[in-house]
Design a protein around this motif. Sequence first.
Motif, PDB file in Angstrom:
ATOM      1  N   GLU A  74       6.368  -9.929   4.869  1.00 43.69           N
ATOM      2  CA  GLU A  74       6.521  -9.404   6.238  1.00 43.69           C
ATOM      3  C   GLU A  74       6.768 -10.533   7.227  1.00 43.69           C
ATOM      4  O   GLU A  74       6.217 -11.622   7.085  1.00 43.69           O
TER       5      GLU A  74
ATOM      6  N   THR B 193       5.962   4.039  -6.679  1.00 39.85           N
ATOM      7  CA  THR B 193       4.641   4.472  -6.224  1.00 39.85           C
ATOM      8  C   THR B 193       3.575   4.057  -7.227  1.00 39.85           C
ATOM      9  O   THR B 193       2.508   3.551  -6.853  1.00 39.85           O
TER      10      THR B 193
ATOM     11  N   THR C 245       7.753   4.072   2.074  1.00 40.60           N
ATOM     12  CA  THR C 245       8.980   4.512   2.757  1.00 40.60           C
ATOM     13  C   THR C 245       9.766   3.322   3.284  1.00 40.60           C
ATOM     14  O   THR C 245      10.986   3.231   3.085  1.00 40.60           O
TER      15      THR C 245
ATOM     16  N   THR D 166       0.861  -1.185   0.000  1.00 43.21           N
ATOM     17  CA  THR D 166       0.000   0.000   0.000  1.00 43.21           C
ATOM     18  C   THR D 166       0.894   1.231   0.000  1.00 43.21           C
ATOM     19  O   THR D 166       2.118   1.140   0.225  1.00 43.21           O
ATOM     20  N   ALA D 167       0.289   2.381  -0.189  1.00 39.21           N
ATOM     21  CA  ALA D 167       1.050   3.635  -0.173  1.00 39.21           C
ATOM     22  C   ALA D 167       1.771   3.820   1.166  1.00 39.21           C
ATOM     23  O   ALA D 167       2.858   4.413   1.206  1.00 39.21           O
ATOM     24  N   GLN D 168       1.203   3.281   2.250  1.00 40.10           N
ATOM     25  CA  GLN D 168       1.833   3.408   3.569  1.00 40.10           C
ATOM     26  C   GLN D 168       3.124   2.597   3.683  1.00 40.10           C
ATOM     27  O   GLN D 168       3.934   2.830   4.564  1.00 40.10           O
ATOM     28  N   ASP D 169       3.334   1.657   2.774  1.00 41.81           N
ATOM     29  CA  ASP D 169       4.532   0.812   2.800  1.00 41.81           C
ATOM     30  C   ASP D 169       5.722   1.418   2.068  1.00 41.81           C
ATOM     31  O   ASP D 169       6.845   0.940   2.205  1.00 41.81           O
TER      32      ASP D 169
ATOM     33  N   THR E 213       2.959   0.361  -7.073  1.00 42.32           N
ATOM     34  CA  THR E 213       2.162   0.042  -5.893  1.00 42.32           C
ATOM     35  C   THR E 213       0.687   0.328  -6.148  1.00 42.32           C
ATOM     36  O   THR E 213      -0.174  -0.496  -5.843  1.00 42.32           O
ATOM     37  N   SER E 214       0.395   1.475  -6.747  1.00 45.81           N
ATOM     38  CA  SER E 214      -1.005   1.824  -7.018  1.00 45.81           C
ATOM     39  C   SER E 214      -1.639   0.866  -8.026  1.00 45.81           C
ATOM     40  O   SER E 214      -2.857   0.684  -8.034  1.00 45.81           O
TER      41      SER E 214
END
Length: 180
Positions: A68, A56, A18, A13-16, A59-60
Amino acid sequence: MPDDQHLILRPATAQDLTALLALMDSILGWLVARGRTEQWGAVPFSQMPGFPERFTEWTSQGAITVAERGGNPVGLLALAPAVPPHIPSGLLPRGALFVHVIMSDRGPAGQGVGQALLAEASRRAEARQAPGVGLDHWAGNADLDRVYDKHGYVKVGEYEVNDDGRTALNSVRIRHLQPA
């Protein structure tokens, strides 16, 4: 409390972003420290012009899978239906998926991650009824040759890369899933 040994594969996701770029930079640092700059060079992924934006976008589009352990990213797979333009035409069958990036943590947390991500690439390709999964890698790495041979990836050709003042020979491989 999650089991730190249990591996979870999930869409990024976008939160991943970084954390994944930091993981990629860390893996690249490990390679650079060992003098292995032939495939990726030495510029951190997070600093490569256009790469964070491309990552990015991938990912989108759902092209990135995160591996993980204990809630921490320990690997990633960028798998897409588009074969990069630098791959010589005719080496991979039409409709094959392509592994743009596959990386795993170089410490104990990364044990078995590459194998799980390669299996995920095959699973996703089979679900799409793709004829195979292609990838490329630096041709001078006998360890990668052994890994990909073990997982059924057959060498179908090579090409030369001239990038940032460095020249490398890369191998192209395919894992056939359906008759060509």
